[in-house]
Design a protein around this motif. Sequence first.
Motif, PDB file in Angstrom:
ATOM      1  N   THR A 149       0.894  -1.386  -0.164  1.00 34.62           N
ATOM      2  CA  THR A 149      -0.151   0.125   0.023  1.00 34.62           C
ATOM      3  C   THR A 149       0.777   1.116  -0.065  1.00 34.62           C
ATOM      4  N   GLY A 150       0.105   2.647   0.033  1.00 36.11           N
ATOM      5  CA  GLY A 150       0.777   3.727   0.309  1.00 36.11           C
ATOM      6  C   GLY A 150       1.324   4.099  -1.757  1.00 36.11           C
ATOM      7  N   SER A 151       2.260   4.858  -1.606  1.00 37.57           N
ATOM      8  CA  SER A 151       2.962   5.755  -2.413  1.00 37.57           C
ATOM      9  C   SER A 151       3.913   6.853  -2.409  1.00 37.57           C
ATOM     10  N   PRO A 152       4.314   7.318  -3.203  1.00 40.57           N
ATOM     11  CA  PRO A 152       5.581   8.318  -2.821  1.00 40.57           C
ATOM     12  C   PRO A 152       4.094   9.610  -2.769  1.00 40.57           C
ATOM     13  N   SER A 153       2.831   9.818  -3.515  1.00 38.22           N
ATOM     14  CA  SER A 153       1.980  10.663  -3.195  1.00 38.22           C
ATOM     15  C   SER A 153       1.129  10.403  -2.206  1.00 38.22           C
TER      16      SER A 153
END
Length: 278
Positions: A35-39
């Motif tokens: 899950t999650g991302s740089p943004s």
Amino acid sequence: MSDVREWSREDAASSLRIPGPEDDKYSRGVVGLRTGSPSYPGAAVLGVEAAWRAGAGFVRYIGVGRAADAVMARRPETVVSPQAAGARVGAWVIGSGTDAATRTADDEHELREILDGAVPVVVDAGALDLAPGSRAPLLLTPHGREFARLQERIGSAPDEDRARAAANAATRLGAVVLLKGAQTLIADTDGSVIRVDAGTGWLATAGTGDVLGGVLGALLAANPDAPIAEVAASGAWLHGHAGRIAAGIGAEGGEHGHPIVALDVAEALPLAIADVLA
């Protein structure tokens, strides 16, 4: 649609396992999150936090960069790996805090490997478009707008009856569908539907869906033989109860409660579990 089952406190308690002397971190449930991302690195933190707080014995986070660094800063107990290959988990949570429009070919390959595996997968946000045709046992967790896009993808006509629409999507996809809202609906592949009161309007704030994903992953990993729809209903009920506790409803916040943020809900999960088991 008339035959909708209401999920109760007693029902929710059935999915909460009290660890005994023979348990270890693996038997309590291993959750993997991609899950999650740089943004949106916070989505990774919230899901991991919730998985731990909901009773997981072992949490593995798959990712690199800002999201992985944020997870380790908040929860150093978490095992962080750059790739999912070879990870042994009891349930996966994927898609929270990601955007299908920015997904790379490597990302898609790894997600499809997870979606074609043998363990249950909680599919949220930026991975929902990959759900049709997948072979793993799936729990899809769209909000209203995501659900509308999912209906378009599977060629399902809009329906003002949310329960009927969720049931139709679940049977077409062969997956359990948890449709978020003021009243959360969980539709099983046989068309049956469970309704869960969301708990409080204060839960309508950014990140609480990421917390729900972590809760669902933890309960699925701890209950490998239970029906996914029933475990999902317990997770939604517990999430709502933690929201009420975090908002102080019935306590210092009085009848109406007070504003909360998503991390408040995750941090209230142990109190919610203790209250249900009391």
